[in-house]
Design a protein around this motif. Structure first.
Motif, PDB file in Angstrom:
ATOM      1  N   ASP A  94       0.819  -1.216   0.000  1.00 39.68           N
ATOM      2  CA  ASP A  94       0.000   0.000   0.000  1.00 39.68           C
ATOM      3  C   ASP A  94       0.853   1.267   0.000  1.00 39.68           C
ATOM      4  O   ASP A  94       0.456   2.294  -0.541  1.00 39.68           O
ATOM      5  CB  ASP A  94      -0.949   0.026   1.205  1.00 39.68           C
ATOM      6  CG  ASP A  94      -2.112  -0.932   1.054  1.00 39.68           C
ATOM      7  OD1 ASP A  94      -2.390  -1.374  -0.084  1.00 39.68           O
ATOM      8  OD2 ASP A  94      -2.743  -1.249   2.082  1.00 39.68           O
ATOM      9  N   ARG A  97       1.728   1.716  -3.646  1.00 44.37           N
ATOM     10  CA  ARG A  97       0.613   1.235  -4.481  1.00 44.37           C
ATOM     11  C   ARG A  97       0.681   1.776  -5.909  1.00 44.37           C
ATOM     12  O   ARG A  97       0.435   1.043  -6.867  1.00 44.37           O
ATOM     13  CB  ARG A  97      -0.720   1.598  -3.821  1.00 44.37           C
ATOM     14  CG  ARG A  97      -1.964   1.151  -4.566  1.00 44.37           C
ATOM     15  CD  ARG A  97      -2.089  -0.337  -4.726  1.00 44.37           C
ATOM     16  NE  ARG A  97      -2.079  -1.025  -3.446  1.00 44.37           N
ATOM     17  CZ  ARG A  97      -1.826  -2.327  -3.322  1.00 44.37           C
ATOM     18  NH1 ARG A  97      -1.545  -3.063  -4.383  1.00 44.37           N
ATOM     19  NH2 ARG A  97      -1.827  -2.900  -2.147  1.00 44.37           N
ATOM     20  N   ASP A 101       0.678  -0.644  -9.045  1.00 46.94           N
ATOM     21  CA  ASP A 101      -0.425  -0.594 -10.013  1.00 46.94           C
ATOM     22  C   ASP A 101       0.056  -0.273 -11.423  1.00 46.94           C
ATOM     23  O   ASP A 101      -0.575  -0.672 -12.398  1.00 46.94           O
ATOM     24  CB  ASP A 101      -1.480   0.420  -9.568  1.00 46.94           C
ATOM     25  CG  ASP A 101      -2.318  -0.084  -8.400  1.00 46.94           C
ATOM     26  OD1 ASP A 101      -2.270  -1.296  -8.094  1.00 46.94           O
ATOM     27  OD2 ASP A 101      -3.013   0.743  -7.779  1.00 46.94           O
ATOM     28  N   LYS A 124      -7.565  -4.777  -3.214  1.00 45.45           N
ATOM     29  CA  LYS A 124      -6.313  -4.096  -3.514  1.00 45.45           C
ATOM     30  C   LYS A 124      -5.281  -5.006  -4.181  1.00 45.45           C
ATOM     31  O   LYS A 124      -4.280  -4.538  -4.694  1.00 45.45           O
ATOM     32  CB  LYS A 124      -5.684  -3.551  -2.226  1.00 45.45           C
ATOM     33  CG  LYS A 124      -6.485  -2.487  -1.540  1.00 45.45           C
ATOM     34  CD  LYS A 124      -5.761  -2.061  -0.281  1.00 45.45           C
ATOM     35  CE  LYS A 124      -6.508  -1.007   0.487  1.00 45.45           C
ATOM     36  NZ  LYS A 124      -5.796  -0.652   1.728  1.00 45.45           N
ATOM     37  N   TYR A 126      -2.887  -7.038  -6.351  1.00 44.40           N
ATOM     38  CA  TYR A 126      -2.378  -6.833  -7.714  1.00 44.40           C
ATOM     39  C   TYR A 126      -2.820  -7.950  -8.660  1.00 44.40           C
ATOM     40  O   TYR A 126      -3.302  -7.689  -9.765  1.00 44.40           O
ATOM     41  CB  TYR A 126      -0.846  -6.740  -7.651  1.00 44.40           C
ATOM     42  CG  TYR A 126      -0.174  -6.707  -8.992  1.00 44.40           C
ATOM     43  CD1 TYR A 126      -0.134  -5.539  -9.733  1.00 44.40           C
ATOM     44  CD2 TYR A 126       0.428  -7.841  -9.525  1.00 44.40           C
ATOM     45  CE1 TYR A 126       0.487  -5.494 -10.970  1.00 44.40           C
ATOM     46  CE2 TYR A 126       1.055  -7.802 -10.756  1.00 44.40           C
ATOM     47  CZ  TYR A 126       1.079  -6.634 -11.470  1.00 44.40           C
ATOM     48  OH  TYR A 126       1.690  -6.605 -12.693  1.00 44.40           O
TER      49      TYR A 126
END
Length: 137
Positions: A94, A97, A101, A124, A126
């Motif tokens: 996080d 992130r 992403d 959340k 991946y």
């Protein structure tokens, strides 16, 4: 029974396996809290790069900066070519992130795992996000 989805996932795995060079030893790396990293080290994943002499893990504690996490992530995914999987505690993922992403390489694969003190949020994750994108969700 969704045979189309199963075929898609099988093709994803087959494609990733083709990107691995036959006869090459690949490592699993971990970026996590002390308990997580220690567990993986006891399972035998600890190693130094053949030329770089750097660990394939990072223990993150309250004194670890976000830049240190970013630098280790980039080292494992961009610099080292002997890493097949990067395991991260989700609460640490996080912190970076945006970087995760935007990560688009197939190898090394990124795997988020829960930690003893933080709940896992599948929304959340991946890999789950990537699988959902293949199904148009």
């Amino acid at each position: 029974e969704d045979t189309g989805g199963k075929k898609l996932l099988k093709n994803m795995v087959d494609t990733n396996l083709k990107n691995l060079k036959a006869g090459t030893e690949y490592l699993i790396s971990v970026i996590g809290d002390e308990d997580t990293v220690t567990g993986f080290l006891l399972a035998g994943i600890g190693d130094f790069g053949k030329n770089e002499k750097t660990e394939n893990y990072l223990i993150v504690d309250k004194n670890t900066t976000t830049n240190a996490i970013i630098n280790k992530f980039k080292e494992l995914t961009e610099v080292r070519n002997d890493i097949a999987i990067v395991i991260l505690n989700q609460h640490i993922a996080d912190e970076i992130r945006d970087l995760i992403d935007s990560y688009e390489q197939k190898i090394p694969a990124i795997l988020e795992v829960p930690s003893k003190n933080h709940k896992f949020d599948p929304s959340k994750d991946y890999i789950l996000k990537r699988v959902k994108s293949f199904f148009g969700e």
